[in-house]
Design an enzyme around this catalytic site. Structure first.
Site, short mmCIF file in Angstrom:
data_model
loop_
_atom_site.label_atom_id
_atom_site.label_comp_id
_atom_site.label_asym_id
_atom_site.label_seq_id
_atom_site.Cartn_x
_atom_site.Cartn_y
_atom_site.Cartn_z
N TYR A 1 -1.61 -3.61 -6.71
CA TYR A 1 -1.42 -4.27 -5.42
C TYR A 1 -2.68 -4.26 -4.55
CZ TYR A 1 -0.32 -5.24 -0.65
OH TYR A 1 -0.38 -5.76 0.60
N ASP B 1 -9.42 -9.86 8.83
CA ASP B 1 -8.92 -8.51 8.55
C ASP B 1 -9.93 -7.39 8.81
OD1 ASP B 1 -6.54 -7.13 7.54
OD2 ASP B 1 -7.77 -6.52 5.84
N CYS C 1 0.71 -7.63 11.71
CA CYS C 1 0.98 -7.77 13.15
C CYS C 1 0.22 -8.94 13.76
CB CYS C 1 0.67 -6.48 13.88
SG CYS C 1 1.85 -5.18 13.49
N LYS D 1 -3.06 -10.66 12.72
CA LYS D 1 -4.51 -10.95 12.70
C LYS D 1 -4.81 -12.30 12.06
CE LYS D 1 -5.62 -7.13 10.59
NZ LYS D 1 -4.24 -6.64 10.56
N THR D 2 -4.23 -12.56 10.87
CA THR D 2 -4.51 -13.84 10.20
C THR D 2 -4.10 -14.99 11.11
OG1 THR D 2 -4.15 -12.80 8.06
CG2 THR D 2 -4.07 -15.21 8.12
N ASN D 3 -2.94 -14.85 11.74
CA ASN D 3 -2.44 -15.92 12.61
C ASN D 3 -3.37 -16.17 13.79
OD1 ASN D 3 0.54 -17.08 12.15
ND2 ASN D 3 0.28 -15.11 11.13
N ARG E 1 2.09 -12.23 -0.68
CA ARG E 1 0.77 -12.57 -0.14
C ARG E 1 0.16 -13.77 -0.85
NH1 ARG E 1 -1.71 -8.90 3.91
NH2 ARG E 1 -0.06 -7.40 4.26
N ARG F 1 0.84 -1.19 0.00
CA ARG F 1 0.00 0.00 0.00
C ARG F 1 0.88 1.25 0.00
NH1 ARG F 1 -1.83 0.68 4.35
NH2 ARG F 1 -1.21 -1.19 5.47
N SER G 1 -1.39 -3.70 10.24
CA SER G 1 -1.03 -4.58 9.12
C SER G 1 0.22 -5.39 9.45
CB SER G 1 -0.79 -3.74 7.87
OG SER G 1 -1.94 -2.98 7.60
N LYS H 1 -9.78 -2.46 1.64
CA LYS H 1 -9.50 -1.32 2.50
C LYS H 1 -10.27 -0.07 2.05
CE LYS H 1 -7.16 -3.66 5.36
NZ LYS H 1 -5.91 -4.27 5.12
N HIS I 1 -10.65 -2.54 11.44
CA HIS I 1 -9.56 -3.39 10.93
C HIS I 1 -9.31 -4.51 11.94
CE1 HIS I 1 -5.10 -3.49 9.37
NE2 HIS I 1 -5.84 -4.36 8.73
P1 GTP Z 1 -2.46 -7.85 7.31
O1 GTP Z 1 -2.97 -8.85 6.37
O2 GTP Z 1 -1.37 -6.99 6.72
O3 GTP Z 1 -3.53 -6.99 7.91
O4 GTP Z 1 -1.65 -8.62 8.48
P2 GTP Z 1 -2.07 -9.50 9.75
O5 GTP Z 1 -2.34 -8.62 10.91
O6 GTP Z 1 -3.13 -10.48 9.36
O7 GTP Z 1 -0.70 -10.27 10.11
P3 GTP Z 1 -0.31 -11.83 9.99
O8 GTP Z 1 -1.13 -12.71 10.87
O9 GTP Z 1 -0.26 -12.18 8.56
O10 GTP Z 1 1.17 -11.81 10.60
C1 GTP Z 1 2.21 -11.04 10.06
C2 GTP Z 1 3.55 -11.54 10.52
O11 GTP Z 1 3.61 -11.58 11.94
C3 GTP Z 1 3.83 -12.96 10.03
O12 GTP Z 1 5.15 -13.04 9.54
C4 GTP Z 1 3.65 -13.80 11.27
O13 GTP Z 1 4.45 -14.96 11.24
C5 GTP Z 1 4.03 -12.86 12.42
N1 GTP Z 1 3.29 -13.19 13.66
C6 GTP Z 1 1.94 -13.42 13.76
N2 GTP Z 1 1.59 -13.76 15.03
C7 GTP Z 1 2.73 -13.72 15.76
C8 GTP Z 1 3.03 -13.97 17.15
O14 GTP Z 1 2.17 -14.30 17.98
N3 GTP Z 1 4.34 -13.82 17.54
C9 GTP Z 1 5.31 -13.45 16.65
N4 GTP Z 1 6.56 -13.33 17.11
N5 GTP Z 1 5.08 -13.22 15.34
C10 GTP Z 1 3.81 -13.34 14.89
C1 SPV Z 2 -3.03 -4.66 5.18
O1 SPV Z 2 -2.06 -4.07 4.70
O2 SPV Z 2 -3.54 -4.36 6.29
C2 SPV Z 2 -3.62 -5.81 4.44
C3 SPV Z 2 -3.23 -6.02 3.07
O3 SPV Z 2 -4.49 -6.48 4.97
S1 SPV Z 2 -3.94 -4.84 2.02
O4 SPV Z 2 -5.06 -5.47 1.30
O5 SPV Z 2 -2.94 -4.42 1.06
O6 SPV Z 2 -4.43 -3.72 2.77
MN MN Z 3 -5.02 -5.69 7.02
#
Ligand code: GTP
Ligand code: SPV
Ligand code: MN
Length: 580
Positions: A198, A278, A251, A253-255, A366, A70, A249, A207, A227
């Site tokens: 992107y 998300d 940080c 959320k997906t995990n 991604r 972004r 972003s 978004k 978000h």
């Molecule tokens: P967006 O799609 O950008 O909104 O991201 P998101 O918030 O869904 O983040 P995501 O879960 O994809 O995690 C981003 C990165 O953080 C990845 O490389 C993960 O491996 C790492 N991560 C996620 N959860 C943890 C955690 O509990 N501890 C640590 N150390 N890293 C984490």
């Molecule tokens: C983020 O950046 O928070 C994402 C990916 O979830 S994007 O669709 O590019 O915003």
């Molecule tokens: Mn996001």
């Protein structure tokens, strides 16, 4: 598939004339259409077929090397009054923005096809859902929107029934970073995006619509567009709870959304289910609780760091029907990224032979995949009324100071916590990575109006809903002096979720501190976790001196938004300072 909605028909005609598109194609969302588009993208080289034995119907897209994230500095909120966009946004006068965009779009689809994508954010039959139409000249965008939204016939039928829709106009243009703008017109419910293919810049339902435009609408209509991930937790007694969590972003959320609990928890009968990863739209229900839907139908997730160890549910989704963008490739045509496993890829995200220098996959590479492929996907994600939220969690990447988990004293204190969350920047947006900045409610890049008004809107829910969720802050990212993470994170975050749910049900007490309620070590389940108790005590300690400085910085930050900031937030700051 033309339409009975005259506004839509006229708009498509007008855009086709202005952009001088060769052809106009209306997407119907069918499987036949999906296959046709995949073939087209393979034929023109936008997609590369991955190993069809290990990854059937999976494709690799390598983007322009300058179009990988972004672009917050090129993203604008175009309200009539500059003050309404607030210091949190870049602003441009609507007339100026339109003149600029009209110039860029003039003739830009010559020799290209204009695709019309009717889409619905949220379950097609949900009263909380909203529709939009994206016009784009990118078939790659069409294929991503197909996975990320409910698109095609059903959405068009709802638009024809209801009348209203958000207009999104997109062209990849020349992918020139100097001719790239993402413009939002919240007062007209429209979006114009030029020069990027992107995710967040180009998949306009995500978004641009579901956060920037929707947050503006939500304030007018008395709901929240956030978000946030949404997850379900079922305890061994079979009681179901739901948590919504806002982290910036990349940080976590997906995990967290698809977490698999530690073995002991699974044995005892705990279950986590995924509603969304998300975005969360929530509104007060008749019972006084907040009810939430995930407006999306797919995941656009960060690839690096996804592995069998960290996020097995995510990995399990990615063996079929997935689009990978900017990952590396192994010798036998499988997708690869840092953290996946110990193989060495053959080519990097630029398509060059991998020579071991720098990351092979782009740090913001991604995957795009339908939510229905997620093993923990909840059938409640399709429920028209949404799910009732028990806890709201805020978080960010903070290497120091912020404890593992803290509970807000009440709603207003929770709003202060959310409004002042800070986090290290990540590769999800262009710019320097690792800089701590405040990212209120993880909405810094996504709030379609003035943050002062936004915080006021959040505070107003104490009058709108009688059974508000409890509010918490978490931090999985504390580091020790050697720079190692102190908390194991990932599946072990379940231990914190259990405490949060126990607090919501008043099953445990919390230890009162100046910054909020903290768990007592005895109330955290640490079974099978070989963790030094000193480290845990550190993670739960309140550094008084550090927090004094933090609260001074918080005051300065809030003041920088001027007189639209609700005074009760300053009162909350004073309360914390007094208690410190
Ligand atoms: P967006 O799609 O950008 O909104 O991201 P998101 O918030 O869904 O983040 P995501 O879960 O994809 O995690 C981003 C990165 O953080 C990845 O490389 C993960 O491996 C790492 N991560 C996620 N959860 C943890 C955690 O509990 N501890 C640590 N150390 N890293 C984490
Ligand atoms: C983020 O950046 O928070 C994402 C990916 O979830 S994007 O669709 O590019 O915003
Ligand atoms: Mn996001």
């Amino acid at each position: 598939m033309p339409t009975t909605n005259q506004v839509l028909a006229d708009w498509v005609k007008e855009v086709a004339a202005h952009t001088e598109a060769d052809q106009v194609y209306w997407c119907d969302g069918s499987e036949a259409e999906n296959q046709k588009f995949n073939q087209m993208l393979l034929d023109d080289g936008t997609f590369k077929q991955l190993n069809q034995e290990t990854h059937p119907d999976c494709y690799l897209h390598l983007s322009d090397t300058e179009d990988v994230a972004r672009v917050e500095h090129l993203t604008f909120i175009c309200t009539e009054q500059e003050a309404d966009a607030g210091p949190n946004n870049h602003w441009m006068a609507p007339a100026d923005a339109k003149a600029k965009m009209d110039d860029l779009f003039k003739g830009c689809m010559k020799g290209r096809t204009l695709y019309v994508i009717p889409y619905c954010m949220g379950p097609i039959d949900s009263p909380i859902s909203r529709c939009g139409v994206e016009i784009t000249d990118s078939a790659y965008v069409v294929q991503n929107m197909r996975l990320m939204t409910r698109m095609g016939k059903g959405a068009l039928a709802r638009i024809e029934r209801e009348g209203g829709f958000v207009k999104g106009l997109h062209s990849t243009g020349e992918l020139d970073p100097n001719r790239r703008f993402i413009m939002h017109f919240p007062e007209e419910l429209s979006i114009m995006s030029y020069g990027s293919g992107y995710g967040g810049n180009a998949l306009l339902g995500k978004k641009c619509h579901a956060l920037r435009i929707a947050s503006y609408q939500a304030r007018q209509e008395g709901w929240l567009a956030e978000h946030m991930l949404i997850l379900g937790i079922k305890n061994p007694q079979g009681e179901q709870s739901y948590v919504a969590a806002a982290f910036p972003s990349a940080c976590g959320k997906t995990n967290l959304a698809m977490l698999i609990p530690p073995e002991g928890y699974v044995k005892d009968g705990w279950e986590i289910s995924t509603i969304g990863d998300d975005i969360c739209w929530m509104r007060p229900g008749e019972d006084g609780r907040l009810w939430a839907i995930n407006p999306e139908a797919g995941f656009f997730g960060v690839a690096p760091g996804t592995s069998e160890g960290t996020n097995p549910n995510a990995l399990a989704m990615l063996y079929k029907n997935t689009i990978f963008t900017n990952v590396a490739e192994t010798e036998d045509g499988q997708p690869w990224w840092e953290g996946l496993d110990d193989r060495t890829p053959k080519t990097d995200w630029k398509g060059n032979p991998f020579d071991g220098s720098g990351p092979a996959a782009h740090p913001n590479s991604r995957f795009t995949v339908s939510a229905s492929r997620c093993p923990s996907y909840s059938e409640q994600a399709e429920a028209a009324q949404g799910v009732p939220i028990d806890a709201i969690v805020f978080g960010g990447r903070r290497a120091s100071l912020v404890p593992l988990v803290t509970e807000a004293r009440d709603w207003a204190h929770g709003v202060l916590m959310g409004a002042t969350v800070a986090s290290e920047t990540t590769a999800a947006a262009t710019g320097e990575v690792g800089i701590v900045r405040r990212d209120p409610m993880a909405m810094k890049p996504f709030c379609g109006y003035h943050f002062g008004d936004y915080w006021g809107h959040w505070l107003s829910f104490s009058d709108k809903a009688t059974q508000l969720p409890k509010v918490f802050t978490v931090n999985w990212f504390r580091k020790d002096e050697q720079g190692n993470f102190m908390w194991p994170g990932f599946g072990d975050n379940m231990r914190v979720l259990e405490w949060i749910i126990a607090r919501c049900k008043n099953k445990v007490s919390s230890s009162e501190s100046a910054i909020g309620g903290l768990p007592e070590v005895k109330d955290l389940n640490l079974n099978d976790l070989s963790m030094d108790e000193d480290i845990l005590n550190d993670l739960l300690a309140v550094d008084r001196k550090g927090w004094h400085a933090e609260m001074d910085s918080v005051s300065e930050y809030l003041k920088s938004f001027g007189d639209r900031v609700p005074s009760s937030l300053f009162e909350q700051v004073e309360t914390v300072k007094d208690k410190l």
